[in-house]
Design an enzyme around this catalytic site. Structure first.
Site, PDB file in Angstrom:
ATOM      1  N   GLU A   1      51.673  20.856  26.889  1.00 57.47           N
ATOM      2  CA  GLU A   1      50.524  21.411  27.608  1.00 57.47           C
ATOM      3  C   GLU A   1      49.635  20.385  28.302  1.00 57.47           C
ATOM      4  O   GLU A   1      48.428  20.626  28.471  1.00 57.47           O
ATOM      5  CB  GLU A   1      49.683  22.206  26.617  1.00 57.47           C
ATOM      6  CG  GLU A   1      48.915  21.373  25.557  1.00 57.47           C
ATOM      7  CD  GLU A   1      49.623  21.229  24.212  1.00 57.47           C
ATOM      8  OE1 GLU A   1      50.857  21.370  24.162  1.00 57.47           O
ATOM      9  OE2 GLU A   1      48.930  20.956  23.204  1.00 57.47           O
TER      10      GLU A   1
ATOM     11  N   GLU B   1      51.889  27.404  26.705  1.00 50.63           N
ATOM     12  CA  GLU B   1      51.380  26.136  27.252  1.00 50.63           C
ATOM     13  C   GLU B   1      50.153  26.393  28.111  1.00 50.63           C
ATOM     14  O   GLU B   1      49.187  25.625  28.076  1.00 50.63           O
ATOM     15  CB  GLU B   1      52.452  25.407  28.066  1.00 50.63           C
ATOM     16  CG  GLU B   1      53.768  25.142  27.331  1.00 50.63           C
ATOM     17  CD  GLU B   1      53.617  24.516  25.964  1.00 50.63           C
ATOM     18  OE1 GLU B   1      52.629  23.796  25.742  1.00 50.63           O
ATOM     19  OE2 GLU B   1      54.481  24.776  25.088  1.00 50.63           O
TER      20      GLU B   1
HETATM   21  N1  0A1 Z   1      52.143  20.834  21.855  1.00 49.64           N
HETATM   22  C1  0A1 Z   1      53.436  21.332  22.240  1.00 49.64           C
HETATM   23  C2  0A1 Z   1      54.538  20.919  21.374  1.00 49.64           C
HETATM   24  C3  0A1 Z   1      54.999  19.524  21.441  1.00 49.64           C
HETATM   25  C4  0A1 Z   1      54.743  18.680  20.392  1.00 49.64           C
HETATM   26  C5  0A1 Z   1      55.255  17.412  20.352  1.00 49.64           C
HETATM   27  C6  0A1 Z   1      56.023  17.017  21.419  1.00 49.64           C
HETATM   28  O1  0A1 Z   1      56.584  15.781  21.413  1.00 49.64           O
HETATM   29  C7  0A1 Z   1      56.598  15.098  20.258  1.00 49.64           C
HETATM   30  C8  0A1 Z   1      56.277  17.844  22.479  1.00 49.64           C
HETATM   31  C9  0A1 Z   1      55.735  19.099  22.486  1.00 49.64           C
HETATM   32  C10 0A1 Z   1      53.422  22.833  22.131  1.00 49.64           C
HETATM   33  O2  0A1 Z   1      52.862  23.360  21.175  1.00 49.64           O
HETATM   34  O3  0A1 Z   1      53.998  23.478  22.956  1.00 49.64           O
HETATM   35 ZN    ZN Z   2      51.534  24.637  21.278  1.00 51.72          ZN
END
Ligand code: 0A1
Ligand code: ZN
Length: 850
Positions: free
Chosen positions: A257, A291
Site C-alpha cells: 500500500e 491496498e
Molecule cells: N502491507 C501489505 C502486505 C505486505 C507486507 C510485507 C511485504 O513485504 C515484506 C509486502 C506486503 C498488505 O497488507 O497488503
Molecule cells: Zn494490508
C-alpha cells in the site's frame, strides 16, 4: 547473512526515537549494480524522548560519504546501521550510499524484476536503500528525484517536475519509511479518472509491462469501486492528485500500500476472462480494495511499532471483507472467510506457531504477517462491531480518524475511541489481542416449564508461552427455531464473559432447536454434541444462511469422521439433506455450490487429533473419495438439472451472479465425472472459452486420474503466460493422487519452466504439494524431503518466501510417530544448514519448539 545471536525484540521495550524528521529529500541515480542514493534529512531533537542516541538503520549498503550541517563526518558503521555524534539542535544529515539492485534476490529494498526497478520497504526494507530511522513512528514528508534512462519514473505523492531522464515527486503527507516506493521501467499505463466527493480530480493509472495491457480493465474498475465505497461507507476521501498501481512479477506477497504508489504482485492485479478464474477476479477486487483502504487505515493513521501491525491489517482486512460483502453476496463472502480462517488461522493458532493478534516479541517481523494478525485481527474487529452495534462502530471510527489522523498509533488508542464513544470498559475484550489460541465454547441445554436454558462454557488450551488462559468476551449470536422449522426467536447476541454462563429464554411453547454462533460471530471452536437429526433439521430450516451451511458442514464432518474411525457407510441424513438443499432452485447457486463442499482433509486431520486420535492421511483421503462417490450416486438424477441451472447467458462476466452459476456447474461437474469417467468434463474442457471452465474441467479430469492430453494441450496453449503457467504447476502438484504426488512434484521441479526464484512459481509448485494432504504426508517421507531440499536452496536467495513456506510443517505434531520422525529429520536438516537466514532460523526453531 547469519546473525550469530538472533536478537529478540520486545513490545515492552518500546521507546520513542530521539529525533524527529522534518523532511526527507532523496536522489536516486539508477544503475543496475551501482545505484547511488543521496539523502538530505532534516532532524531535530525529539522533546518526548529521553534516549538521544543517533542511530540510523542500514543494511547491505555502502556508505560513500556523510555530512552533518555540511561538514564531513565519519560515523561508526556496523552491520545493521550507524551511529554518529550530532548537535543537540536541529541539523541536516546528508549521505551518499551505493546499492546493488541487480543482485537483490530477496525482493526487499530496491530490486529488479524483468528490467524494471521496484521497491518493497515494509516492514524493514528501507534500511537497504539508505541510512534512516527505519521505524514506523518516525514520519516525514518525502521529496524524491529519480535520474534514470527509463521512460517511466514513479514515486510517492504528486509529480512536481520532470525532464529528459529525470522526474521529481513530492509527497505532502508525512509517512514512515516503510511506505516509500520507487518504480522505474518500460511500462504502459492503463489510465482512469475519479472525481472525489469534494471535487478533487484524481488521475488513476495501472502500470504494466508491454503485453499485459489487455489485463488491466477489471483492476481499474475495481479501484474506482473501492474509492467510491470508502467515501460512501467510511466517509474517507482520497488525498493526492494521482493514484498509481504497478504490477510486478517478482513479489513476495500479494501487494503493498505505498502512499499513492501501490505495488502489486502481477497475480493480484492482472486479469482477463481467458487467463483468470472467477476466484482470481474476486481476489483481485479484494486486494485492490485492501491496498486502497490502507490509505486511511495504515497510511494516514499508521502503527507506532510493528507489534501494532494488526491495527492496520486487522482493520483493513475487515474493511475489505465489508466491501466484498457489499459488492457480492454477504453470506457467501462470510462462508468463504470462515473456510479460509479454519484452513489457515486455526492450524496456526493451535500449533507451535501460535501467537497473539498483537505479538509481544519477535526475531524477524516478516514472520508475523500471518493469518492470526490479518484474519483473526479482522475477526476481533467484527466482534467489537457486533458488541457495540453498527451505529456506535461508525461513530467510533469517525472519532478514530479525527483524533489520530497523522499519527502512529497503538491498539490502546484504537480501543480508547470505542470506550470513549460507548462508555464501555474494554479491559476484558482486550484479551483478544494478547491471548493466543482458539477458544473452545461448549454448549449444554435444558428445557423445563416453557423455559429453554443454554449453558455456555469457554476454555482455551495452552499455547507456546501461555499456559494460564483467562476468559474472553465472546459474542455468541443465537436464534431459536420451533419444531416446525419457524424461527421463534430472532438473532440475539449473548455475551459470554465468564468461564461458564447460563442464558434463559422464556415463554416458549415447545422445546426449540438452537442455532448457535450465527454468522460465525466469534473465531472459536464450537463444541456442541448434537444429534445428526438436529443438524439435518438446521440444514433444512435455519434462517441464518451461515449456520444453515454450517449444519451441512457438521453433518459432512461427522459422517467422514465415523467413516474413518468406525468404517461406517456415508450417512443418509447428510446425503438426503444435501439433496434437498441442492434441489431448491430459489437458493443462490453460489450458496448451493458451497453446500457441496467438504471439510478439507487437513481439517479432518485436526478434528481427529482434537478427539485424541492419530490421523491417517490415506484413510482420510479414502473416506473423502468414498463420500464423494456416494454423493454423486445419490444426486445422479439432479446433476443434469444443476448443470443446466448453471448455464450462463451472454458473454463472460466475473460478476457474482455468473460466477455463482459457474461454481455450481463446476461442483456438479466434479460429481458427474465420478459417474461418467470424465466424458462430460472432457467436453466442457474442449468447449471452454474462459479460464474458470477450462480449469475446473481440467481439475475434474486430473482428480479422476485422467486428462493427460488436456494437460499437455493446456501447456501448449498457455506456456507463454506466466500466471497461467503457475496454475499448470499448482494443479498437478495439488491434485496428484497420493502415491504419485512426490514423483510428479519432483519431476516438475526439473521442468525448464520451473523458475524457482520467482515466488509465485515456487509457491505454485511447492505450496501446491503441501496442499495435497495425502500426497504431502506420503508415508515414504519423499514429499517432506523434497520440500526441505527446496527450502534449503531458496533460503540464501529469498529468506522471506522460504520462511513462509516452512509453515507447511507447522501441523507435524498431529501425525503418527513415524511421520513425526520424518518431519523432524527434515526440519533439523534445514535448521543445521550453514548460514541459514534469520527468517528461516526463527520459523524452524519455533516449529520444532526449540
Ligand atoms: N502491507 C501489505 C502486505 C505486505 C507486507 C510485507 C511485504 O513485504 C515484506 C509486502 C506486503 C498488505 O497488507 O497488503
Ligand atoms: Zn494490508
Amino acid at each position: 547473512m547469519r546473525d550469530a545471536t538472533p536478537t529478540t525484540i520486545y513490545l515492552s521495550d518500546y521507546t520513542p526515537f530521539g529525533f524527529l524528521v522534518d523532511s526527507v529529500h532523496l536522489t536516486f541515480d539508477l544503475s543496475e549494480h551501482a545505484t547511488r542514493v543521496t539523502s538530505r534529512i532534516a532532524f531535530r531533537p525529539n522533546p518526548q524522548a529521553t534516549d538521544k542516541t543517533f542511530f540510523l538503520h542500514g543494511e547491505n549498503i555502502k556508505l560513500i560519504h556523510a555530512l552533518i550541517d555540511g561538514a564531513p563526518v565519519t560515523p561508526a558503521v556496523k552491520e545493521n546501521g550507524l551511529t554518529a555524534s550530532v548537535p543537540n539542535a536541529p541539523f541536516i544529515w546528508e549521505a551518499e550510499v551505493e546499492i546493488d539492485p541487480g543482485n537483490n534476490t530477496a525482493l526487499e529494498g530496491l530490486y529488479m524484476s524483468n528490467g524494471m526497478y521496484c521497491t518493497q520497504c515494509e516492514a524493514e526494507g528501507f534500511r537497504k536503500i539508505t541510512y534512516y530511522p527505519d521505524r514506523p513512528d518516525v514520519m516525514s514528508t518525502f521529496t524524491v528525484r529519480i535520474n534514470g534512462d527509463l521512460p517511466v519514473l514513479l514515486s510517492n505523492g504528486n509529480p512536481t517536475a520532470k525532464g529528459d531522464g529525470w522526474a521529481e515527486w513530492t509527497d505532502p503527507w508525512p509517512k514512515p519509511a516503510y511506505l516509500f516506493a520507487l518504480v522505474a521501467g518500460e511500462l504502459i499505463a492503463h489510465p482512469g479518472q475519479f472525481t472525489t466527493r469534494s471535487g478533487r480530480d484524481v488521475e488513476l493509472n495501472l502500470w504494466v509491462r508491454p503485453g499485459d495491457e489487455g489485463k488491466c480493465a477489471f483492476g481499474m474498475e475495481a479501484l474506482k469501486r473501492s474509492i467510491k465505497w470508502d467515501e460512501d461507507v467510511y466517509g474517507r476521501e482520497y488525498d493526492l492528485d494521482v493514484f498509481n498501481i504497478v504490477a510486478v512479477d517478482d513479489f513476495n506477497m500479494g501487494a503493498m500500500e505505498n502512499k499513492g504508489l501501490n505495488i502489486f504482485n502481477s497475480s493480484a492485479v492482472l486479469a482477463s476472462p481467458e487467463t483468470s478464474t472467477d476466484a482470481n477476479f474476486e481476489r483481485i477486487e479484494a486486494i485492490i480494495a485492501h491496498e486502497y483502504f490502507h490509505n486511511w487505515t495504515g497510511n494516514r493513521i499508521t502503527c507506532r511499532d510493528w507489534f501494532q501491525l494488526c491495527l492496520k491489517e486487522g482493520l483493513t482486512v475487515f474493511r475489505d471483507a465489508q466491501f466484498t460483502s457489499d459488492m457480492r453476496s454477504a453470506p457467501v463472502k462470510r462462508i468463504h472467510d470462515v473456510i479460509d480462517l479454519r484452513a489457515r488461522q486455526f492450524p496456526e493458532d493451535n500449533g507451535p506457531l501460535s501467537h497473539p493478534v498483537r505479538p509481544e516479541s519477535f526475531q524477524e517481523i516478516n514472520n508475523f504477517y500471518t493469518a492470526t494478525v490479518y484474519e483473526k485481527g479482522a475477526e476481533v474487529i467484527g466482534m467489537l462491531k457486533t458488541l457495540v452495534g453498527d451505529e456506535a462502530y461508525s461513530k467510533a471510527l469517525d472519532l478514530y480518524f479525527e483524533r489520530h489522523d497523522g499519527q502512529a498509533c497503538t491498539i490502546e488508542n484504537w480501543l480508547k475511541v470505542f470506550e470513549d464513544t460507548t462508555g464501555r470498559d474494554l479491559t476484558q475484550f482486550k484479551r483478544w489481542y494478547s491471548q493466543s489460541g482458539t477458544p473452545r465454547v461448549t454448549v449444554e441445554d435444558d428445557w423445563a416449564d416453557g423455559i429453554y436454558t443454554l449453558t455456555l462454557s469457554q476454555s482455551t488450551p495452552p499455547t507456546p508461552g501461555q499456559t494460564d488462559k483467562q476468559p474472553q468476551v465472546i459474542p455468541v449470536a443465537v436464534g431459536l427455531l420451533g419444531p416446525n422449522g419457524d424461527e421463534v426467536r430472532g438473532t440475539e447476541v449473548l455475551e459470554l464473559t465468564g468461564e461458564r454462563q447460563r442464558f434463559s429464554f422464556e415463554d416458549l411453547a415447545a422445546k426449540p432447536v438452537p442455532s448457535i454462533l450465527r454468522g460465525f460471530s466469534a473465531p472459536v471452536i464450537l463444541e456442541h454434541n448434537r444429534s445428526n437429526t438436529e443438524r439435518a433439521f438446521l440444514l433444512a430450516h435455519d434462517t441464518d444462511p451461515f449456520n444453515r451451511w454450517e449444519a451441512g458442514r457438521a453433518l459432512a464432518q461427522n459422517t467422514l469422521l465415523r467413516m474413518i474411525t468406525q468404517d461406517e457407510a456415508p450417512d443418509a441424513q447428510y446425503l438426503d439433506g444435501l439433496l434437498a438443499v441442492l434441489r431448491d432452485a430459489d437458493l443462490d447457486p453460489a450458496y448451493r455450490a458451497l453446500m457441496l463442499g467438504l471439510p478439507t482433509q487437513s481439517e479432518l486431520a485436526a478434528a481427529l487429533h482434537e478427539q485424541g486420535e492419530t490421523p491417517d492421511p490415506m484413510a482420510i483421503w479414502r473416506a473423502v473419495e468414498t463420500l464423494r462417490q456416494a454423493t454423486a450416486q445419490h444426486m445422479q438424477d439432479l446433476l443434469p438439472r444443476l448443470q443446466s441451472e448453471a448455464l450462463v447467458d451472454g458473454p463472460y462476466s466475473p460478476d457474482a451472479e455468473q460466477a455463482g452459476k459457474r461454481a455450481l456447474g463446476s461442483a456438479a461437474l466434479a460429481l458427474t465425472t465420478r459417474l461418467d469417467g470424465g466424458a462430460m468434463a472432457a467436453e466442457v474442457y474442449a468447449k471452454a472459452d474462459n479460464m474458470t471452465l477450462q480449469l475446473s474441467a481440467l481439475s475434474c479430469l486430473l482428480r479422476a486420474g485422467k486428462g493427460q492430453a488436456e494437460l499437455a494441450a493446456f501447456y501448449d496453449q498457455w506456456h507463454h503466460d506466466r500466471l497461467v503457467l503457475d496454475k499448470w504447476f499448482g494443479l498437478q502438484a495439488s491434485l496428484a493422487a497420493p502415491d504419485d504426488a512426490p514423483r510428479i512434484a519432483r519431476a516438475l521441479t526439473e521442468h525448464p519452466d520451473f523458475n524457482w526464484k520467482n515466488p509465485n512459481r515456487f509457491r505454485a509448485l511447492l505450496g501446491g504439494l503441501a496442499m495435497n494432504h495425502a500426497g504431502f504426508h506420503h508415508a515414504s517421507g519423499q514429499s517432506y524431503a523434497l520440500l526441505a531440499d527446496w527450502l534449503i536452496r531458496l533460503d540464501p536467495v529469498n529468506p522471506q518466501t522460504t520462511a513462509r513456506m516452512c509453515t507447511a510443517f507447522q501441523i507435524w505434531k498431529r501425525y503418527d510417530a513415524d511421520r513425526q520422525d520424518l518431519i523432524r529429520a527434515q526440519l533439523t536438516r534445514v535448521a543445521e544448514t550453514p548460514n541459514l537466514s534469520r527468517d528461516t532460523t526463527e520459523m524452524v526453531s519455533r516449529i520444532l519448539g526449540t
